[in-house]
Write a protein that holds these residues in place. Structure first.
Motif, PDB file in Angstrom:
ATOM      1  N   ILE A  50     -31.870 -19.658 -15.583  1.00 30.02           N
ATOM      2  CA  ILE A  50     -30.926 -18.557 -15.778  1.00 30.02           C
ATOM      3  C   ILE A  50     -31.293 -17.450 -14.798  1.00 30.02           C
ATOM      4  O   ILE A  50     -32.454 -17.026 -14.733  1.00 30.02           O
ATOM      5  CB  ILE A  50     -30.985 -18.006 -17.214  1.00 30.02           C
ATOM      6  CG1 ILE A  50     -30.618 -19.086 -18.230  1.00 30.02           C
ATOM      7  CG2 ILE A  50     -30.065 -16.795 -17.364  1.00 30.02           C
ATOM      8  CD1 ILE A  50     -30.829 -18.658 -19.673  1.00 30.02           C
ATOM      9  N   SER A  51     -30.313 -16.978 -14.026  1.00 26.19           N
ATOM     10  CA  SER A  51     -30.534 -15.844 -13.133  1.00 26.19           C
ATOM     11  C   SER A  51     -29.485 -14.778 -13.411  1.00 26.19           C
ATOM     12  O   SER A  51     -28.452 -15.047 -14.037  1.00 26.19           O
ATOM     13  CB  SER A  51     -30.477 -16.278 -11.660  1.00 26.19           C
ATOM     14  OG  SER A  51     -29.209 -16.828 -11.346  1.00 26.19           O
ATOM     15  N   ALA A  52     -29.757 -13.563 -12.940  1.00 30.01           N
ATOM     16  CA  ALA A  52     -28.837 -12.458 -13.200  1.00 30.01           C
ATOM     17  C   ALA A  52     -28.930 -11.422 -12.091  1.00 30.01           C
ATOM     18  O   ALA A  52     -29.982 -11.241 -11.475  1.00 30.01           O
ATOM     19  CB  ALA A  52     -29.152 -11.809 -14.546  1.00 30.01           C
ATOM     20  N   ARG A  53     -27.807 -10.728 -11.862  1.00 26.39           N
ATOM     21  CA  ARG A  53     -27.795  -9.618 -10.903  1.00 26.39           C
ATOM     22  C   ARG A  53     -28.495  -8.394 -11.486  1.00 26.39           C
ATOM     23  O   ARG A  53     -29.031  -7.569 -10.758  1.00 26.39           O
ATOM     24  CB  ARG A  53     -26.360  -9.230 -10.533  1.00 26.39           C
ATOM     25  CG  ARG A  53     -25.591 -10.279  -9.767  1.00 26.39           C
ATOM     26  CD  ARG A  53     -24.260  -9.735  -9.261  1.00 26.39           C
ATOM     27  NE  ARG A  53     -24.462  -8.810  -8.145  1.00 26.39           N
ATOM     28  CZ  ARG A  53     -24.199  -7.514  -8.189  1.00 26.39           C
ATOM     29  NH1 ARG A  53     -23.746  -6.960  -9.311  1.00 26.39           N
ATOM     30  NH2 ARG A  53     -24.390  -6.752  -7.130  1.00 26.39           N
ATOM     31  N   SER A 106     -30.429  -5.019  -6.259  1.00 35.21           N
ATOM     32  CA  SER A 106     -31.739  -4.599  -5.779  1.00 35.21           C
ATOM     33  C   SER A 106     -32.788  -5.699  -5.842  1.00 35.21           C
ATOM     34  O   SER A 106     -33.751  -5.670  -5.085  1.00 35.21           O
ATOM     35  CB  SER A 106     -32.216  -3.395  -6.596  1.00 35.21           C
ATOM     36  OG  SER A 106     -33.472  -2.958  -6.178  1.00 35.21           O
ATOM     37  N   GLY A 107     -32.598  -6.658  -6.758  1.00 32.19           N
ATOM     38  CA  GLY A 107     -33.637  -7.659  -6.939  1.00 32.19           C
ATOM     39  C   GLY A 107     -33.101  -9.009  -7.349  1.00 32.19           C
ATOM     40  O   GLY A 107     -31.898  -9.211  -7.529  1.00 32.19           O
ATOM     41  N   ALA A 108     -34.034  -9.942  -7.497  1.00 32.42           N
ATOM     42  CA  ALA A 108     -33.735 -11.281  -8.010  1.00 32.42           C
ATOM     43  C   ALA A 108     -34.455 -11.426  -9.340  1.00 32.42           C
ATOM     44  O   ALA A 108     -35.682 -11.289  -9.402  1.00 32.42           O
ATOM     45  CB  ALA A 108     -34.198 -12.350  -7.023  1.00 32.42           C
ATOM     46  N   ASP A 149     -26.946  -9.339  -0.554  1.00 35.77           N
ATOM     47  CA  ASP A 149     -25.760  -9.792  -1.270  1.00 35.77           C
ATOM     48  C   ASP A 149     -26.150 -10.917  -2.224  1.00 35.77           C
ATOM     49  O   ASP A 149     -27.304 -11.368  -2.254  1.00 35.77           O
ATOM     50  CB  ASP A 149     -24.658 -10.233  -0.298  1.00 35.77           C
ATOM     51  CG  ASP A 149     -25.095 -11.361   0.634  1.00 35.77           C
ATOM     52  OD1 ASP A 149     -25.958 -12.181   0.235  1.00 35.77           O
ATOM     53  OD2 ASP A 149     -24.569 -11.440   1.755  1.00 35.77           O
ATOM     54  N   ASP A 150     -25.186 -11.376  -3.009  1.00 35.28           N
ATOM     55  CA  ASP A 150     -25.484 -12.391  -4.015  1.00 35.28           C
ATOM     56  C   ASP A 150     -25.954 -13.701  -3.391  1.00 35.28           C
ATOM     57  O   ASP A 150     -26.820 -14.387  -3.950  1.00 35.28           O
ATOM     58  CB  ASP A 150     -24.252 -12.646  -4.888  1.00 35.28           C
ATOM     59  CG  ASP A 150     -24.084 -11.592  -5.971  1.00 35.28           C
ATOM     60  OD1 ASP A 150     -25.055 -10.854  -6.232  1.00 35.28           O
ATOM     61  OD2 ASP A 150     -22.991 -11.507  -6.550  1.00 35.28           O
ATOM     62  N   LEU A 168     -29.494 -15.425  -4.386  1.00 35.84           N
ATOM     63  CA  LEU A 168     -29.580 -16.745  -4.999  1.00 35.84           C
ATOM     64  C   LEU A 168     -30.321 -17.743  -4.114  1.00 35.84           C
ATOM     65  O   LEU A 168     -30.942 -18.688  -4.620  1.00 35.84           O
ATOM     66  CB  LEU A 168     -28.184 -17.248  -5.349  1.00 35.84           C
ATOM     67  CG  LEU A 168     -27.486 -16.414  -6.437  1.00 35.84           C
ATOM     68  CD1 LEU A 168     -26.057 -16.891  -6.666  1.00 35.84           C
ATOM     69  CD2 LEU A 168     -28.269 -16.447  -7.743  1.00 35.84           C
ATOM     70  N   GLN A 169     -30.285 -17.548  -2.808  1.00 33.01           N
ATOM     71  CA  GLN A 169     -31.111 -18.376  -1.927  1.00 33.01           C
ATOM     72  C   GLN A 169     -32.590 -18.194  -2.255  1.00 33.01           C
ATOM     73  O   GLN A 169     -33.359 -19.164  -2.274  1.00 33.01           O
ATOM     74  CB  GLN A 169     -30.859 -18.010  -0.460  1.00 33.01           C
ATOM     75  CG  GLN A 169     -29.608 -18.610   0.139  1.00 33.01           C
ATOM     76  CD  GLN A 169     -29.474 -18.272   1.615  1.00 33.01           C
ATOM     77  OE1 GLN A 169     -29.737 -17.144   2.036  1.00 33.01           O
ATOM     78  NE2 GLN A 169     -29.071 -19.250   2.405  1.00 33.01           N
ATOM     79  N   ILE A 170     -32.991 -16.957  -2.517  1.00 35.90           N
ATOM     80  CA  ILE A 170     -34.386 -16.680  -2.858  1.00 35.90           C
ATOM     81  C   ILE A 170     -34.725 -17.262  -4.227  1.00 35.90           C
ATOM     82  O   ILE A 170     -35.795 -17.858  -4.423  1.00 35.90           O
ATOM     83  CB  ILE A 170     -34.650 -15.167  -2.796  1.00 35.90           C
ATOM     84  CG1 ILE A 170     -34.627 -14.711  -1.335  1.00 35.90           C
ATOM     85  CG2 ILE A 170     -35.984 -14.807  -3.453  1.00 35.90           C
ATOM     86  CD1 ILE A 170     -34.689 -13.219  -1.139  1.00 35.90           C
ATOM     87  N   VAL A 171     -33.828 -17.110  -5.192  1.00 33.61           N
ATOM     88  CA  VAL A 171     -34.035 -17.716  -6.510  1.00 33.61           C
ATOM     89  C   VAL A 171     -34.246 -19.222  -6.368  1.00 33.61           C
ATOM     90  O   VAL A 171     -35.201 -19.797  -6.919  1.00 33.61           O
ATOM     91  CB  VAL A 171     -32.828 -17.434  -7.427  1.00 33.61           C
ATOM     92  CG1 VAL A 171     -32.928 -18.247  -8.719  1.00 33.61           C
ATOM     93  CG2 VAL A 171     -32.729 -15.944  -7.745  1.00 33.61           C
ATOM     94  N   ASP A 172     -33.363 -19.862  -5.631  1.00 34.77           N
ATOM     95  CA  ASP A 172     -33.422 -21.311  -5.429  1.00 34.77           C
ATOM     96  C   ASP A 172     -34.738 -21.714  -4.768  1.00 34.77           C
ATOM     97  O   ASP A 172     -35.406 -22.676  -5.195  1.00 34.77           O
ATOM     98  CB  ASP A 172     -32.232 -21.726  -4.559  1.00 34.77           C
ATOM     99  CG  ASP A 172     -32.002 -23.229  -4.537  1.00 34.77           C
ATOM    100  OD1 ASP A 172     -32.311 -23.901  -5.542  1.00 34.77           O
ATOM    101  OD2 ASP A 172     -31.503 -23.729  -3.510  1.00 34.77           O
TER     102      ASP A 172
END
Length: 252
Positions: A41-44, A63-65, A168-169, A173-177
């Motif tokens: 689960i991720s969120a802005r 601002s963050g991941a 940007d989103d 999400l690239q960093i989350v992934d």
């Protein structure tokens, strides 16, 4: 276009990205009660993000991941303590390649840049009604770029940022992934020796005078080393002491 999380998809991880949540860790713990497959689960933005001992983690949009990976107990190949260390090493290795600022790891679960916290990590075990381990949730909060709104006064001297330009989103999400997938790769394929070597070599606390708070006592001493189990060892006036868990503060 919706981001497809290619690295996590290759690991067969279900993913959900939300605009606003209270806490990705709290959502993951609730969902883990009814799911027996790993998911993320991720969120802005988080409105009630928190770290260790329920300390609030400031999580503004843009601002963050902010993300949590939930793993049923059957998927765990390492102990809970090793999972926390592995999560820190995964974030360190990915972010050090993507950003030019110097990053270090602060025992037990933070990343620092120029004496300020840029990443917080919280691993929590979820238990069944019979007090058996159901699984573990591992949450990361990564400060990618300073928010446009002023920081809360309590954070102005403690919070840092990896970059200077907004993200940007897709970038978020690239960093989350990348971080979550690298964490899974390390869990599955890396030896504990390799993970620990990275954790030890890039330790923020080296040569520092510390105050360790276990909840039951506070101990003052100089950083000595990180043990082979990932414990913090400090040299006190009464000799060396090793700590499995706790919070640590640098004394000036």
């Amino acid at each position: 276009m919706m981001y497809e999380f290619p690295r996590l998809t290759a690991h067969h991880i279900q993913t959900t990205d939300q605009p606003v949540v209270t806490s990705t860790n709290e959502m993951a713990k609730e969902r883990l009660k009814v799911k027996d497959q790993p998911f993320l689960i991720s969120a802005r933005q988080q409105t009630a993000g928190h770290g260790k001992t329920s300390r609030k983690f400031y999580s503004p949009a843009g601002s963050g991941a902010y993300f949590t990976l939930a793993l049923p107990f059957s998927y765990l190949a390492k102990s809970a303590g090793q999972v926390t260390v592995t999560a820190a090493v995964a974030a360190y290795e990915v972010l050090s390649k993507q950003f030019t600022v110097p990053i270090t790891i602060k025992w037990v679960n933070d990343l620092y840049c120029e004496r300020k916290k840029v990443v917080g990590i919280l691993a929590e075990m979820e238990m069944t009604a019979n007090n058996q381990p159901r699984g573990i949730v591992v949450g990361w909060g990564i400060n990618l770029a300073a928010p446009t709104a002023p920081l809360p006064p309590a954070l102005q001297l403690r919070a840092g940022w990896l970059g200077t330009t907004s993200i940007d989103d897709h970038q978020r999400l690239q960093i989350v992934d990348a971080v979550a997938a690298h964490f899974l790769d390390l869990l599955a394929n890396a030896s504990w020796k390799h993970i620990l070597q990275v954790y030890q070599a890039h330790q923020y606390l080296i040569n520092k005078l510390l105050l360790v708070d276990t909840g039951a006592e506070r101990v003052r001493g100089y950083f000595d080393h990180i043990t082979d189990d990932g414990w913090l060892c400090v040299q006190t006036d009464n000799g060396p002491r090793a700590f499995m868990t706790g919070t640590v503060r640098e004394l000036v």
